[in-house]
Design a protein around this motif. Structure first.
Motif, mmCIF file in Angstrom:
data_model
loop_
_atom_site.group_PDB
_atom_site.id
_atom_site.type_symbol
_atom_site.label_atom_id
_atom_site.label_comp_id
_atom_site.label_asym_id
_atom_site.label_seq_id
_atom_site.Cartn_x
_atom_site.Cartn_y
_atom_site.Cartn_z
ATOM 1 N N ARG A 292 23.563 44.706 4.013
ATOM 2 C CA ARG A 292 23.286 44.261 5.387
ATOM 3 C C ARG A 292 22.325 43.067 5.367
ATOM 4 N NH1 ARG A 292 22.088 47.637 10.383
ATOM 5 N NH2 ARG A 292 21.065 46.134 11.740
ATOM 6 N N VAL A 293 21.264 43.149 4.573
ATOM 7 C CA VAL A 293 20.315 42.037 4.495
ATOM 8 C C VAL A 293 20.960 40.840 3.805
ATOM 9 C CG1 VAL A 293 18.106 41.269 3.539
ATOM 10 C CG2 VAL A 293 18.299 43.552 4.531
ATOM 11 N N TYR A 294 21.684 41.109 2.708
ATOM 12 C CA TYR A 294 22.301 39.993 1.991
ATOM 13 C C TYR A 294 23.341 39.286 2.856
ATOM 14 C CZ TYR A 294 24.025 37.137 -1.791
ATOM 15 O OH TYR A 294 24.369 36.045 -2.557
ATOM 16 N N ASN A 295 24.077 40.031 3.665
ATOM 17 C CA ASN A 295 25.077 39.396 4.532
ATOM 18 C C ASN A 295 24.431 38.477 5.556
ATOM 19 O OD1 ASN A 295 27.291 40.449 3.283
ATOM 20 N ND2 ASN A 295 27.584 42.136 4.719
ATOM 21 N N ALA A 296 23.252 38.859 6.060
ATOM 22 C CA ALA A 296 22.537 37.967 6.978
ATOM 23 C C ALA A 296 22.143 36.678 6.257
ATOM 24 C CB ALA A 296 21.302 38.676 7.532
ATOM 25 N N TYR A 297 21.679 36.818 5.041
ATOM 26 C CA TYR A 297 21.319 35.664 4.192
ATOM 27 C C TYR A 297 22.527 34.779 3.931
ATOM 28 C CZ TYR A 297 20.367 33.627 -0.514
ATOM 29 O OH TYR A 297 20.242 32.817 -1.614
ATOM 30 N N ARG A 298 23.647 35.398 3.531
ATOM 31 C CA ARG A 298 24.863 34.635 3.246
ATOM 32 C C ARG A 298 25.392 33.944 4.503
ATOM 33 N NH1 ARG A 298 29.208 35.515 4.993
ATOM 34 N NH2 ARG A 298 28.678 37.644 5.581
ATOM 35 N N ILE A 419 15.481 32.807 4.082
ATOM 36 C CA ILE A 419 14.584 33.960 3.950
ATOM 37 C C ILE A 419 14.269 34.546 5.319
ATOM 38 C CG2 ILE A 419 12.372 34.778 3.053
ATOM 39 C CD1 ILE A 419 12.475 32.529 1.022
ATOM 40 N N GLY A 420 14.187 33.700 6.325
ATOM 41 C CA GLY A 420 13.955 34.194 7.681
ATOM 42 C C GLY A 420 15.059 35.123 8.143
ATOM 43 N N ALA A 421 16.300 34.818 7.760
ATOM 44 C CA ALA A 421 17.411 35.698 8.121
ATOM 45 C C ALA A 421 17.255 37.068 7.476
ATOM 46 C CB ALA A 421 18.734 35.062 7.680
ATOM 47 N N MET A 422 16.783 37.094 6.214
ATOM 48 C CA MET A 422 16.551 38.372 5.534
ATOM 49 C C MET A 422 15.461 39.170 6.245
ATOM 50 S SD MET A 422 16.515 37.440 1.493
ATOM 51 C CE MET A 422 17.681 36.332 0.721
ATOM 52 N N VAL A 423 14.381 38.498 6.584
ATOM 53 C CA VAL A 423 13.245 39.174 7.202
ATOM 54 C C VAL A 423 13.634 39.743 8.565
ATOM 55 C CG1 VAL A 423 10.922 38.846 8.132
ATOM 56 C CG2 VAL A 423 11.563 37.793 5.947
ATOM 57 N N ASN A 424 14.333 38.960 9.357
ATOM 58 C CA ASN A 424 14.728 39.439 10.684
ATOM 59 C C ASN A 424 15.664 40.638 10.576
ATOM 60 O OD1 ASN A 424 14.808 38.845 13.732
ATOM 61 N ND2 ASN A 424 16.978 38.969 13.186
ATOM 62 N N VAL A 459 9.916 40.417 2.666
ATOM 63 C CA VAL A 459 9.009 40.781 3.755
ATOM 64 C C VAL A 459 7.557 40.503 3.356
ATOM 65 C CG1 VAL A 459 8.299 42.604 5.337
ATOM 66 C CG2 VAL A 459 10.654 42.546 4.494
ATOM 67 N N TRP A 460 7.204 40.850 2.123
ATOM 68 C CA TRP A 460 5.842 40.579 1.625
ATOM 69 C C TRP A 460 5.566 39.078 1.658
ATOM 70 C CZ3 TRP A 460 1.701 43.519 0.066
ATOM 71 C CH2 TRP A 460 0.715 42.878 -0.684
#
Length: 499
Positions: A292-298, A419-424, A459-460
C-alpha cells in the motif's frame, strides 16, 4: 576491591609489535568496505581510523577512536539506526498475550511457481517437512525442479553441505493430489493472484485438512476476510505475505484477518522466527502495509514523469537518497505486464476522480514489457538498462491526453513528492488500524523495499524535517494527486514515534 594484575607471560595490546603494513593494499580494502557501506559517514570514519592506526602511537590512536565514537554515537544516523533496532523488535511482538503456538512439523505448499518454490525452499532450509502440490504432473515436475535449483545454488555457494542438501531433498514430498495435504500442520497457498481461484482452492482444503491445522495465503493484495469465508474454520486462517525471492528477502507480513484467532497468530510468528524472517503484523486491507505504501510511492513517481521528469532522473534521485533501486528500475525488473494485468482487472472499479497516468498502459500496448522484451522504461538491447529516446514519444502522448505541459522538476521536488507520498499513506494506514504503530511502516519499507535504514525509515526521516518543509512536502503531494487526494494525519503518525 580486586586489584588487576598483569599475568606472567601476558603482554598489553599497547606493547605488542605492529605487523608489517602495506598501505596500498589496506587502502584498497578500505575503499571496498566503504563502497559496500554506501559511503555512510560512520563507515568512512572507521575505515580511516583503521588505516591510520598502524602509523600512530597506540594511545593516540585509542584516543582518536574514542573521540570518533562519541561523535558518531550522537549523530542523526546513529539515532535513526537505534530507532530501527527497537522498531524491528517491536514489530515482531504479538498484541495477544498467553496464546501458545501450535507445533508445526509438516507444511504443505500449494503452487510450485517461482514464489511457491522459493517458499518451499525456505521451509526446507529451516528443517520443515514440505509437501509441494501442483495441479498437473508437468507443473509439479517444473516446481520440484525449481526447488532443486535453489538447493543446488546454496550448495554451490557453500551455504549448505552435501549432507544438508540430502536432508532437504529427503524432506520434500511432491504430489498432484490435494488430498495429500491432509497430514500437514500448515498449508500455504501460493497460486495465481485471483480471488476466485484462491477461494475455490481454500474450499477444497477446508474439506481435507484437520480442524486444528492452519491455512495461510501468500496473496499480496487480495481480501483475506473474503477468502476466509470459503473455510469451515476461518479462525485458523491468515495471510503470510512473503516477498520475492521468498528464500532471500527477510520481510514477512503476517496479515491478521477479522476472525484469525490468537493461537493462529502465535503459530505464524513462531514459524517466521524459525525461518529467520523479520515480521510485520498487519490488519487486512488492500496491499496491507508494504504494498500500500509502495504503491503510493510508485504512483507519485508516475505523476512526476508525466509532469516533466524523466524515469532516469527519478531513479537517480531516489538511489542517491539511499533506496536500493529506483521505482522505474524496480518496475522493469518485475515486468510491466504484471502491473498492467492488475490495472485492467480493476478498471471497472476505478475511481474516475483519481488522477491516473497511462504511460505504463501505452508501453504494454506496444509490447514493451521491460527486460523480457528488451524495452520498458529503459532499453535493454545491450543487456543493461540504458536511457531510451523512444520513451519520450509515449510520455508526450500521455501528457497530451491529460492536458499537461511538461516543466522542469528539481531533485528536491522529486525527493519530497516520493517520500511525502509514503508518509501520507503511512498516516492513513495508522488511522485505519492496518498498521499497529508508525515504526512498523519503517520496518516494512526497510526490509521489503530497500528503504535506507540509516534514515530511520520514511516516517522517522519526515518527522525530523522543519515544520515548513514538512508542510510544503505534503502540499506538493496533494497538488500532484489533485481532487482524489486523501490527506493523512501526519502529526498523529509522528506522535507514535519515540523521538
Amino acid at each position: 576491591m580486586a586489584v588487576l594484575r598483569r599475568c606472567s607471560g601476558k603482554r598489553r595490546v599497547a606493547e605488542m609489535p605492529v605487523p608489517d603494513f602495506d598501505g596500498g593494499e589496506a587502502r584498497v580494502v578500505r575503499d571496498n568496505i566503504v563502497a559496500r557501506a554506501r559511503r555512510r559517514p560512520a563507515a568512512v570514519k572507521a575505515a580511516e581510523l583503521v588505516l591510520c592506526a598502524a602509523e600512530k602511537p597506540f594511545r593516540q590512536t585509542l584516543a582518536e577512536e574514542r573521540a570518533a565514537f562519541q561523535d558518531i554515537r550522537m549523530s542523526p544516523e546513529a539515532f535513526a539506526l537505534r530507532h530501527v533496532f527497537f522498531a524491528e523488535r517491536d514489530a515482531s511482538r504479538s498484541e495477544s498475550t498467553g496464546a501458545v503456538a501450535l507445533p508445526i512439523g509438516c507444511v504443505g505448499v500449494v503452487g510450485g511457481g517461482t514464489m511457491g518454490a522459493a517458499i518451499a525452499h525456505a521451509l526446507l532450509s529451516s528443517g520443515y517437512q514440505v509437501i509441494l502440490l501442483e495441479r498437473s504432473g508437468d507443473a509439479l515436475t517444473t516446481g520440484v525442479g525449481r526447488v532443486a535449483g535453489l538447493r543446488s545454488d546454496d550448495l554451490r555457494r557453500g551455504r549448505i553441505d552435501d549432507a544438508a542438501a540430502a536432508r532437504q531433498a529427503a524432506a520434500l514430498t511432491a504430489s498432484v493430489n490435494l488430498s495429500d495435504a491432509a497430514g500437514a500442520d500448515l498449508v500455504i497457498e501460493a497460486v495465481f493472484e485471483d480471488i476466485a481461484v484462491k477461494r475455490e482452492l481454500l474450499g477444497h482444503l477446508g474439506a481435507i485438512i484437520a480442524p486444528e491445522a492452519i491455512v495461510a495465503t501468500n496473496t499480496s493484495y487480495l481480501d483475506i476476510d473474503e477468502m476466509a469465508e470459503a473455510l469451515p474454520i476461518p479462525e485458523r486462517f491468515l495471510g503470510l505475505h512473503f516477498f520475492a525471492p521468498a528464500h532471500v528477502m527477510k520481510l514477512l507480513e503476517v496479515v491478521r484477518g477479522t476472525r484469525s484467532d490468537a493461537q493462529t497468530l502465535a503459530t505464524a510468528l513462531a514459524l517466521a522466527k524459525r525461518l529467520g524472517k523479520q515480521v510485520v503484523i498487519a490488519r487486512n486491507a488492500n496491499g496491507f502495509i508494504g504494498n500500500r505504501v509502495y504503491n503510493a510511492y510508485r504512483r507519485h513517481a508516475e505523476f512526476l514523469i508525466q509532469d516533466g521528469a524523466s524515469p532516469q532522473a527519478v531513479d537517480l534521485v531516489m538511489t542517491d537518497f539511499g533506496m536500493a533501486m529506483g521505482p522505474f528500475a524496480v518496475a522493469d525488473l518485475s515486468g510491466l505486464d504484471i502491473a498492467w494485468r492488475m490495472r485492467k482487472a480493476r478498471a471497472t472499479s476505478y475511481d474516475q476522480s483519481v488522477r491516473y497516468v497511462d504511460v505504463l498502459d501505452r508501453l504494454c500496448e506496444a509490447s514493451r514489457f521491460a527486460r523480457k522484451t528488451g524495452a520498458g522504461y529503459y532499453d535493454y538491447a545491450s543487456g543493461h538498462a540504458k536511457a531510451d529516446t523512444a520513451l519520450e514519444a509515449y510520455l508526450e502522448a500521455s501528457r497530451k491526453s491529460a492536458g499537461i505541459r511538461p516543466r522542469l522538476i528539481t531533485d528536491d521536488e522529486i525527493r519530497a513528492r516520493c517520500i511525502g507520498a509514503m508518509v501520507n499513506e503511512g498516516a492513513r494506514l495508522l488511522a485505519e488500524d492496518v498498521a499497529r504503530r508508525a515504526s512498523d511502516i519503517h520496518v516494512a519499507l526497510i526490509h521489503g523495499y530497500g528503504f535506507p535504514r540509516w534514515t530511520g525509515g520514511p516516517v522517522w526521516w519526515a518527522a525530523h524535517l522543519a515544520d515548513q518543509d514538512l508542510k510544503r512536502m505534503i502540499a506538493e503531494v496533494a497538488n500532484a494527486e489533485g481532487p482524489g487526494f486523501l490527506r493523512g494525519d501526519v502529526n498523529a503518525l509522528f506522535a507514535g514515534l519515540r523521538l
